[in-house]
Design an enzyme around this catalytic site. Structure first.
Site, PDB file in Angstrom:
ATOM      1  N   VAL A  84     111.093  -0.892  48.515  1.00  0.00           N
ATOM      2  CA  VAL A  84     110.335  -0.159  49.521  1.00  0.00           C
ATOM      3  C   VAL A  84     109.662  -1.134  50.477  1.00  0.00           C
ATOM      4  CG1 VAL A  84     108.349   1.379  49.853  1.00  0.00           C
ATOM      5  CG2 VAL A  84     109.884   1.728  47.921  1.00  0.00           C
ATOM      6  N   CYS A  85     109.780  -0.854  51.778  1.00  0.00           N
ATOM      7  CA  CYS A  85     109.070  -1.628  52.784  1.00  0.00           C
ATOM      8  C   CYS A  85     107.879  -0.791  53.233  1.00  0.00           C
ATOM      9  CB  CYS A  85     109.992  -1.908  53.972  1.00  0.00           C
ATOM     10  SG  CYS A  85     109.201  -2.819  55.296  1.00  0.00           S
ATOM     11  N   LEU A  86     106.725  -1.101  52.684  1.00  0.00           N
ATOM     12  CA  LEU A  86     105.526  -0.333  52.983  1.00  0.00           C
ATOM     13  C   LEU A  86     104.366  -1.304  53.082  1.00  0.00           C
ATOM     14  CD1 LEU A  86     104.320   2.520  53.274  1.00  0.00           C
ATOM     15  CD2 LEU A  86     104.090   2.592  50.804  1.00  0.00           C
TER      16      LEU A  86
END
EC number: 2.3.2.23
Length: 183
Positions: A84-86
């Site tokens: 996840v790119c968060l």
């Protein structure tokens, strides 16, 4: 101040008490799966994902590692690894946040408001920017194909526990096994 292991225990218990299905991976409290439901009012609604969570030794001072196990079509989630790119998790994590924040705020926000300008899945980002309705259709197809309750190991009964069985289902289940009652 409490130790990171106490905080890890407390956050994990809080997550379990918040009605999330949590499966421990091993004997420790550092790795586990959480069943995450897609937010209402999004093309992800109805989807259920198994999300792997790994808590570092320095948790809560260091952010948890979060990854989707079953496939999801999203610009900010790597389709192959589930990474996840968060920003909140990867860069701006604070010890003030906890695991419930991840599943009740951060991940729903990620699914509701994708950021195609910082993609891990270039195809999803390009499709979202080019043709929003086709993007949403692909999301729904992925939900149907990869994010049904049985895809995360939940029994259908667990998902539809609010619904009562029909009279036919109720009547036939016991009599077929036991036979007619003796007078």
């Amino acid at each position: 101040m409490s130790s990171p292991s106490k905080r890890r225990e407390m956050d994990l218990m809080k997550l379990m008490m918040s009605d999330y299905k949590v499966e421990m991976i091993n004997d420790g409290m550092q790795e586990f799966y959480v069943h995450f439901h897609g937010p209402n009012d999004s093309p992800y609604h109805g989807g259920v994902w198994r999300v792997r969570v790994e808590l570092p030794d320095a948790y809560p001072y260091k952010s948890p590692s979060i990854g989707f196990i079953n496939k999801i079509f999203h610009p900010n989630v790597d389709e192959m690894s589930g990474s996840v790119c968060l920003d909140v998790i990867n860069q701006t994590w604070s010890p003030m946040f906890d695991l419930v924040n991840v599943f009740e705020v951060f991940l729903p926000q990620l699914l509701l408001y994708p950021n195609p300008s910082d993609p891990l899945n270039g195809e999803a980002a390009a499709l979202m920017m080019r043709d929003r309705s086709s993007y949403e259709q692909r999301v729904k197809e992925y939900c149907e194909k990869y994010a049904k309750p049985e895809d995360v190991g939940a029994a259908p009964e667990e998902i539809s526990s609010d619904e009562e069985m029909s009279e036919d289902e109720y009547d036939s289940s016991d009599e077929a096994v036991a036979g007619p009652v003796d007078p």
